[in-house]
Design a protein around this motif. Structure first.
Motif, PDB file in Angstrom:
ATOM      1  N   THR A  79       0.850  -1.187   0.000  1.00 28.34           N
ATOM      2  CA  THR A  79       0.000   0.000   0.000  1.00 28.34           C
ATOM      3  C   THR A  79       0.891   1.244   0.000  1.00 28.34           C
ATOM      4  O   THR A  79       1.892   1.295   0.724  1.00 28.34           O
ATOM      5  N   ILE A 113      -9.168  -0.427  -0.169  1.00 33.22           N
ATOM      6  CA  ILE A 113      -8.391  -0.770   1.018  1.00 33.22           C
ATOM      7  C   ILE A 113      -9.277  -1.380   2.099  1.00 33.22           C
ATOM      8  O   ILE A 113      -8.889  -2.302   2.799  1.00 33.22           O
ATOM      9  N   PRO A 147      -3.498   0.710  -3.241  1.00 33.31           N
ATOM     10  CA  PRO A 147      -2.549  -0.347  -3.594  1.00 33.31           C
ATOM     11  C   PRO A 147      -1.558   0.171  -4.642  1.00 33.31           C
ATOM     12  O   PRO A 147      -1.897   1.022  -5.473  1.00 33.31           O
ATOM     13  N   ARG A 169      -3.211  -4.144   3.501  1.00 39.43           N
ATOM     14  CA  ARG A 169      -2.803  -4.474   2.132  1.00 39.43           C
ATOM     15  C   ARG A 169      -3.960  -5.090   1.361  1.00 39.43           C
ATOM     16  O   ARG A 169      -4.942  -5.513   1.943  1.00 39.43           O
ATOM     17  N   SER A 170      -3.793  -5.141   0.057  1.00 37.84           N
ATOM     18  CA  SER A 170      -4.843  -5.662  -0.821  1.00 37.84           C
ATOM     19  C   SER A 170      -4.394  -6.989  -1.421  1.00 37.84           C
ATOM     20  O   SER A 170      -3.292  -7.096  -1.966  1.00 37.84           O
TER      21      SER A 170
END
Length: 260
Positions: A79, A113, A147, A169-170
């Motif tokens: 991110t 997110i 991201p 995080r993705s």
């Protein structure tokens, strides 16, 4: 999606930030007779196109409804925060969420997110899209946390980004309707998991059938080292059993005479 038994095709959706080019290339090498159609969708549309079978599978951002869809996580994105190139944040290679406490952090309506509580100060109004938020960052209205792939997708020369080490995080995954795990879906799973042609599941490569005992017996027998192939009776083909003196040197059974 399979149009018919004779002319199969496959529709693959993907969300912004995902680059499916490598997998598409491998698909076309392994399955040249099965057309692959790409469909770009928003994160909100991804589940809908799978439910109504507009797409057979999709590269999506997790989470998905696991009561309806199967999903194979592929990778996790870092991110980042997108800022103007002359922003103070650019003095560091990495930052934390605390470094954004005094910043106006834009929170677009298509945010991926999934914040419990976005960092920084909220903007007066939420931008409709990430692309709109990028324009606002360029106008020094605020900063944007996304991201890394979306920062690259919306790259501008007057903007840059820095990693936010403690931000959520993705996760990117391959997803499809659980009840529609077809042979072509299995082929795609093999491709994204990096299986070789010989190990790919599905119809792209069938393993050769094991040789039956009867088939082995029908094959010609291999020659023994240094001689002719043996027949079924244990002797040499074309010859019978040895006679008592056959094959010996000379006419007698003694030692050969020395030369003078």
């Amino acid at each position: 999606m399979t149009d018919s038994a004779d002319s199969p095709s496959f529709r693959l959706a993907y969300v912004p930030g995902v680059t499916p080019a490598k997998w598409v290339r491998i698909w076309r090498e392994r399955l040249p007779d099965t057309p692959l159609t790409l469909l770009q969708v928003t994160p909100a549309e991804a589940s809908d196109v799978l439910r109504d079978r507009t797409a057979d599978a999709a590269f999506v951002r997790l989470p998905v409804d696991r009561t309806v869809f199967s999903a194979i996580p592929l990778y996790t994105e870092a991110t980042v925060v997108v800022v103007p190139k002359d922003h103070l944040i650019t003095a560091a290679e990495e930052i934390t969420l605390d470094d954004l406490a005094d910043e106006v952090v834009l929170h677009p309506l298509d945010d991926v997110i999934g914040w419990e509580q976005p960092p920084g100060e909220a903007a007066f109004e939420r931008p409709a899209t990430t692309e709109d938020a990028i324009e606002l960052v360029a106008s020094n209205i605020g900063v944007l946390v996304v991201p890394q792939s979306l920062a690259r997708l919306h790259h501008r020369r007057d903007l840059t980004y820095r990693t936010v080490v403690d931000a959520p995080r993705s996760d990117i995954a391959l997803s499809w309707p659980e009840e529609a795990t077809t042979d072509l879906v299995e082929d795609l799973i093999g491709i994204v998991r990096g299986r070789t042609v010989n190990s790919t599941r599905g119809r792209a490569q069938q393993a050769p059938a094991k040789e039956t005992k009867e088939a082995k017996e029908r094959q010609p027998r291999k020659a023994q080292p240094g001689g002719a192939p043996r027949n079924s009776a244990g002797g040499r083909a074309g010859g019978g059993a040895k006679s008592g003196g056959a094959g010996r040197r000379g006419t007698g059974g003694g030692k050969p005479r020395r030369r003078s």
